[in-house]
Write a protein that holds these residues in place. Structure first.
Motif: not given
Length: 378
Positions: A99-109, A111-114, A140-150, A155-158
């Motif tokens: 009912d509520h999703i809490h994603i902890r970043c940054p990290g490989n997993l 990123l998949l969650g994002c 790292p590029r993966s960290y920048r990608l996570q920040k951009w998606i978030l 793309l990122t609603r609610k």
């Protein structure tokens, strides 16, 4: 409400109990107070691998087990790529349950969650970005990608995204936040520490290159060589321990530098109380708990000017900001050691600032956040 926490931080199963990284468990206890049902989507380790772990003291409804994606070799990277498809399926199942999703970043997993959360635009969500949010920092590029998606509200609603520090030109779902280690009832009066006796420094953190424990050793070595009666106690474990031991032995610093390993919360509190300075010359940080905890117990913080550290130290008014030039850093600390009034002023300011960031306030802010995510359109 069913709360799902997605994290790279592993669980370690020992007999009938579940363990995880100690400071992480302390924060999870607060999140658990806001929900009646809590589940996790994270990897499993067979052993603690030197991690400072604590028992998870509450019931976990479900554990959606992910495959840990690590390794630098070509083979490891290929395996991680293949296992990513499995992890995406598990994440999708977990998100569908929640009912509520809490994603902890940054990290490989993280990123998949994002990526997967994009498919759940109507589910209330929060994310905690525990790394450096500074838009100008090299990451790292993966960290920048996570920040951009978030940050992308198309793309990122609610979702509300919790970050450390206040940065210009942020999207409306970005919220400056903090973390905490102690409750209001644990507060004690400030003890003004005397610089006339042996001056004690404490380093607390993983013994890895990113935390730069060797630089901490070299700073205290530099002060010692200039005639100051100093010592450094290092708390933590990691791959750099052997290098530190060799350096201490080679430079005859055994009476100045002590490696204490991982210790429990009570031991660390005593160590903070007995120390004049908390020292963390880290290459990158989010909200460095060691610095905040040291300030809470009356230590003057010495830290690298990264992430929100300049805010925490009020640009040097509550501590010392390192510039990563050894001679310069040793000299500015040496100057402080010879001006007791300046030390006392910084100690008092650091202590007073830290007292506002307790677990009581943290818990209250988390509850407000959950309500906002449910009832307000983000």
């Amino acid at each position: 409400m069913k709360l799902l926490i997605v994290s790279t931080a592993p669980f370690i199963y020992m007999e009938k109990d579940i363990y995880a990284y100690g400071p992480y468990v302390s924060e999870l206890i607060v999140w658990n107070k806001t929900e009646s049902t809590i589940a996790f989507c994270c990897p499993v380790w067979e052993a603690d691998r030197g991690l400072l772990i604590s028992k998870v003291p509450f019931e976990i409804k479900k554990h959606f087990k992910l495959i840990d994606l690590n390794g630098l070799s070509f083979k490891a990277k290929m395996q991680s790529f293949l296992w990513s498809f499995y992890n995406i399926i598990i994440l999708f199942k977990a998100f569908y349950w929640a009912d509520h999703i809490h994603i902890r970043c940054p990290g490989n997993l993280g990123l998949l969650g994002c990526f997967v959360q994009i498919l759940f635009p109507n589910t209330p969500k929060t994310a905690k970005y525990a790394g450096n949010w500074d838009p100008q920092s090299k990451q790292p590029r993966s960290y920048r990608l996570q920040k951009w998606i978030l940050s992308n509200t198309f793309l990122t609603r609610k979702m509300q995204v919790l970050i450390y520090g206040e940065w210009p030109n942020q999207s409306k779902n970005i919220k400056a936040f903090f973390t905490a280690s102690y409750y209001e009832e644990e507060k004690e009066s400030l003890i003004v520490k005397n610089l006339g006796s042996k001056i004690t420094f404490i380093f607390l953190g993983s013994l890895v290159k990113g935390k730069n424990p060797m630089y901490a050793v070299q700073i205290v070595e530099g002060l010692f060589s200039r005639g100051f009666d100093v010592c450094l106690n290092i708390y933590g474990e990691g791959v750099e321990r052997n290098n530190l031991e060799r350096y201490i032995l080679k430079n005859k610093l055994a009476e100045v530098i002590s490696l204490k390993g991982n210790q429990d919360k009570g031991t660390l509190k005593t160590a903070y109380l007995e120390s004049h300075f908390v020292l963390l010359p880290s290459e990158s940080e989010g909200w460095p708990k060691a610095i905040a905890e040291g300030m809470f117990w009356g230590c003057v913080p010495i830290a690298t000017s990264v992430s929100c550290v300049p805010f925490m130290l009020d640009n040097g008014n509550r501590g010392v900001l390192l510039n990563k030039n050894l001679n310069s850093d040793v000299m500015q600390i040496a100057t402080l050691l010879t001006t007791t009034n300046d030390y006392i002023i910084k100690q008092k300011k650091a202590f007073e600032w830290s007292q506002a960031y307790t677990l009581d306030v943290f818990e209250s802010e988390i509850k407000k956040l959950m309500v906002q995510c449910v009832y307000f359109k983000l």
